[in-house]
Write an enzyme that holds these catalytic residues in place. Structure first.
Site, PDB file in Angstrom:
ATOM      1  N   CYS A  64      -3.808  14.633 -11.753  1.00  0.00           N
ATOM      2  CA  CYS A  64      -4.103  13.906 -10.915  1.00  0.00           C
ATOM      3  C   CYS A  64      -4.735  12.384 -12.627  1.00  0.00           C
ATOM      4  CB  CYS A  64      -5.144  13.545 -10.221  1.00  0.00           C
ATOM      5  SG  CYS A  64      -5.712  14.825  -9.272  1.00  0.00           S
ATOM      6  N   ARG A  78      -8.669  26.721 -12.725  1.00  0.00           N
ATOM      7  CA  ARG A  78     -10.274  26.844 -11.936  1.00  0.00           C
ATOM      8  C   ARG A  78     -11.006  28.498 -12.183  1.00  0.00           C
ATOM      9  NH1 ARG A  78      -7.945  23.240  -7.259  1.00  0.00           N
ATOM     10  NH2 ARG A  78      -7.151  21.282  -8.088  1.00  0.00           N
ATOM     11  N   GLN A 119       0.789  23.304  -8.407  1.00  0.00           N
ATOM     12  CA  GLN A 119       0.959  22.586  -7.586  1.00  0.00           C
ATOM     13  C   GLN A 119       2.353  22.179  -7.343  1.00  0.00           C
ATOM     14  OE1 GLN A 119      -2.482  20.628  -8.457  1.00  0.00           O
ATOM     15  NE2 GLN A 119      -3.557  21.175  -6.643  1.00  0.00           N
ATOM     16  N   ASP A 167       2.749  19.063  -6.517  1.00  0.00           N
ATOM     17  CA  ASP A 167       1.933  17.725  -6.674  1.00  0.00           C
ATOM     18  C   ASP A 167       2.242  16.457  -7.104  1.00  0.00           C
ATOM     19  OD1 ASP A 167      -0.266  16.475  -6.689  1.00  0.00           O
ATOM     20  OD2 ASP A 167      -1.184  17.252  -8.861  1.00  0.00           O
ATOM     21  N   HIS A 227       1.266  12.174  -7.362  1.00  0.00           N
ATOM     22  CA  HIS A 227       0.560  11.574  -6.715  1.00  0.00           C
ATOM     23  C   HIS A 227       1.025   9.678  -7.114  1.00  0.00           C
ATOM     24  CE1 HIS A 227      -1.888  14.293  -9.015  1.00  0.00           C
ATOM     25  NE2 HIS A 227      -2.687  13.681  -8.145  1.00  0.00           N
ATOM     26  N   LYS A 277      -8.082  11.722   4.827  1.00  0.00           N
ATOM     27  CA  LYS A 277      -7.564  12.355   5.019  1.00  0.00           C
ATOM     28  C   LYS A 277      -6.837  12.965   5.925  1.00  0.00           C
ATOM     29  CE  LYS A 277      -9.594  16.537   3.891  1.00  0.00           C
ATOM     30  NZ  LYS A 277      -9.854  17.608   3.132  1.00  0.00           N
TER      31      LYS A 277
HETATM   32 ZN   LIG Z   1      -4.286  14.662  -7.418  1.00  0.00          ZN
END
Ligand SMILES: [Zn+2]
Ligand SMILES: [Zn+2]
Length: 649
Positions: free
Chosen positions: A337, A366, A384, A386, A388, A472
């Site tokens: 992000c 992580r 991910q 991912d 945004h 969410k």
């Molecule tokens: Zn994110």
């Protein structure tokens, strides 16, 4: 009289002191037989605890997660009673329910419990259960509780009592066993019809390695014998499908201590599978208006100070990477992000740029504790799927609908027909911890509820489960063994746009702050593939199979023809291999089956002469002879069968 409001909206006037069980009985006897506990004003209570004031009431049965928890926690008491009967002097620490069953941490004293004792414990539990002993709730003063456990010489419960507040302490008694417990419990032990001790393991007192090691006894119980049988069959099947086992057998991925714990190595076949999944989603995302971006695996520590990740996770994660330059520090990226926020900021944005959907298969790192690592489901480096979405407040609903479409497309294409969703909203009472404007939250929460409703999702609303930075929507899928997995999250975020001071110029020529939506249909490729392996038992759909075909020449005389076929099929994007080994054809077929190759092409004299192949399909057997053109057409049709076009009605 008091008013009891039921989930269907009906209200019953009953006498003060009525129990949930009384209410159940007034509805039907059948229902009452199944009531395990009840939610009274959101708190879980014993079904036979008197209700003294107006209340919202939900009766809980085996079908409810909370009902199951009550059942399993009560079973921990039953197991403790059995253990105390079998091993006098045994001491008990805590016995909570878990996802499947329960455990109790016990100090066995001079005894030792091994798998040889399981049957004996199970039999004792069922013998005691047949007594239908009620679970009695007994409020007690702290002083009385202390003297009770002192008399029993039970230091574990005395330790627990230290942390408890006088006035809120209860004992529960069933049969000959009394435990310090806040409850709730099922009405009586007779509800428990089947019991199985699953495992014993060592567990340090309070999780502290310097303290005494206790024995953790795991068990599971059911209200019907048949359900235990089904559960045990499922456990056996799950062992066979364990992705760690199949991942090794099918040569998909591996781990190396030298590379580092929790860092998966994708082997050629696993990489092929993963690439297919990536391409599949990339294609759909392109159609859904996402723009691909690529960002580095590291970022300056300053980036994560701005995002807040450093403050929140810095200490417990991979530590900063230093460079020869004084004061320069980088972090392995824990999330994509912040990088995407910086992409948003590369130029001035106007409302005409929104929604801006930036997508990246971004690898993040992580630091998980080594004890938490598990195959591909808990790793230290993962990718991910991912994206945004930066949008205006009034675009949130539409964007949610679009993401739901994409998530459902993924589920449908991969055969997950049973799924549900959870909408996580603010707590109804305390709203002080949430950042962002109230009106924006209200709007976003309503938008998610509306979007989920319009897409006819089977949803539950969880108040108080939202992150402090936004509401969410999470998806849960049910796999072939009936297990539930969380996949796919859509998360609204009011925080990062603030921290990164993101802005766009609106139609009113004023500066506005965009909303950010994080979303990942797969979650991570590692976890998604682990679940996919267990769901399919390694029998991937043809379009995903790392190897779709195995060409099996009957002898070396037909190798040239086999090679020729292989090259021609490769031209048509059909992948696989030629089995060149000097083995009998029966053996080659068996090995291809073991390796879960969907299509086998057997070639011998006749096939070579007629320029044909003999086709076998895993699970279906012989499909007869086909020309190369016929086979290519058949294979392509089968490959495309399971992947609908994204956006097609
Ligand atoms: Zn994110
Ligand atoms: Zn209890």
């Amino acid at each position: 009289m008091i008013k009891i409001s039921l989930p269907d909206g009906s209200v019953r006037e009953v006498e003060k002191g009525t129990t949930s069980m009384d209410v159940a009985l007034s509805i039907s006897e059948g229902l009452a037989r199944n009531v395990l506990s009840a939610k009274v004003n959101g708190e879980i209570w014993d079904a036979n605890r008197p209700i003294e004031a107006d209340a919202d009431l939900q009766l809980l049965t085996w079908k409810d997660t909370d009902g199951k928890s009550t059942f399993w926690h009560s079973s921990a008491h039953l197991m403790a009673e059995a253990l105390e009967a079998l091993y006098p002097g045994i001491k008990f620490w805590v016995g909570p329910p878990v996802e499947n069953g329960f455990y109790y941490d016990v100090d066995t004293g001079e005894h030792a419990i091994s798998s040889n004792d399981f049957k004996k414990i199970e039999d004792k539990m069922i013998e005691l259960a047949r007594g239908k002993s009620p679970f009695e709730r007994m409020p007690i003063s702290k002083a009385d509780a202390i003297s009770y456990f002192k008399e029993k010489d039970d230091n574990y419960k005395l330790d627990l009592l230290e942390g408890l507040e006088d006035g809120n302490i209860t004992l529960y008694k069933q049969g000959n066993f009394t435990d310090l417990c806040r409850g709730p419990h099922i009405p009586h032990t007779g509800f428990i019809k089947a019991a199985k001790i699953m495992n014993v393991a060592g567990a340090f007192f309070k999780g502290d390695q310097s303290k005494k090691q206790l024995t953790r006894v795991y068990g599971i119980t059911f209200p019907k014998q048949g359900e235990l049988k089904e559960y045990l069959a499922m456990v056996e099947e799950a062992k066979k499908r364990d992705h760690r086992k199949l991942g090794q057998e099918l040569d998909l991925f591996a781990f190396s201590d030298k590379v580092g714990k929790g860092l998966p190595l994708w082997l050629p076949k696993g990489a092929m599978l993963r690439e297919r999944l990536e391409n599949f989603l990339k294609k759909a995302q392109l159609k859904a208006g996402y723009l691909p971006v690529i960002t580095p695996h590291i970022g300056s520590k300053k980036l994560y100070e701005t995002s807040g990740h450093w403050e929140k996770y810095g200490e417990d994660s991979f530590q900063p990477i230093l460079t020869p330059e004084e004061g320069e520090e980088f972090m392995l990226k824990p999330m994509n992000c912040p990088h995407h926020c910086e992409i948003f900021k590369t130029r001035p944005r106007s409302y005409k740029d929104l929604p801006l959907r930036l997508a990246e298969f971004g690898t993040v790192y992580r630091y998980e504790q080594s004890g938490e690592l598990h195959g591909l489901t808990r790793v230290r480096g993962f990718t991910q799927d991912d994206a945004h979405i930066f949008c205006a407040n009034d675009q949130v609903e539409d964007e949610f609908k679009k993401v739901i479409d994409l998530v459902l497309y993924v589920f449908k294409s991969l055969g997950y027909d049973e799924f549900s969703a959870q909408i996580s909203l603010r707590s109804k009472e305390d709203r002080s911890k949430y950042i962002g404007k109230d009106e924006d939250w209200d709007r976003a929460e309503q938008a998610i509820i509306k979007a989920a409703g319009e897409k006819e999702l089977d949803t539950v609303i969880a108040y108080g489960e939202a992150a402090f930075y936004g509401p969410k929507l999470d998806f849960m899928v049910k796999d072939a063994l009936g297990r539930k997995w969380q996949l796919g999250t859509i998360q609204v975020d009011y925080q990062l746009p603030n921290r990164f001071e993101l802005e766009y110029v609106g139609a009113d020529n004023q500066k506005h702050r965009p909303v950010m939506i994080h979303r990942a249909p797969f979650g991570s490729l590692e976890r998604f593939i682990a679940i996919l392996i267990e769901n399919t038992a390694g029998n991937f759909p043809l379009w995903l199979s790392p190897e779709q075909i195995a060409i099996l020449p009957i002898s070396e005389k037909y190798e040239d023809y086999a090679n020729e076929l292989f090259l021609e099929l490769q031209e048509s994007d059909i992948r696989g291999y030629v089995d060149h080994r000097d083995e009998k054809i029966g053996r080659k077929i068996r090995d291809a089956e073991v390796n879960k190759i969907p299509l086998m092409l057997i070639v011998g004299e006749k096939e070579q002469e007629e320029r044909k192949v003999s086709v076998r399909r895993k699970g279906e057997g012989d499909l007869g002879q086909m020309t190369l053109e016929e086979f290519t057409a058949y294979a392509n049709q089968e490959i495309n069968k399971n992947i609908p076009k994204f956006g097609a009605k």
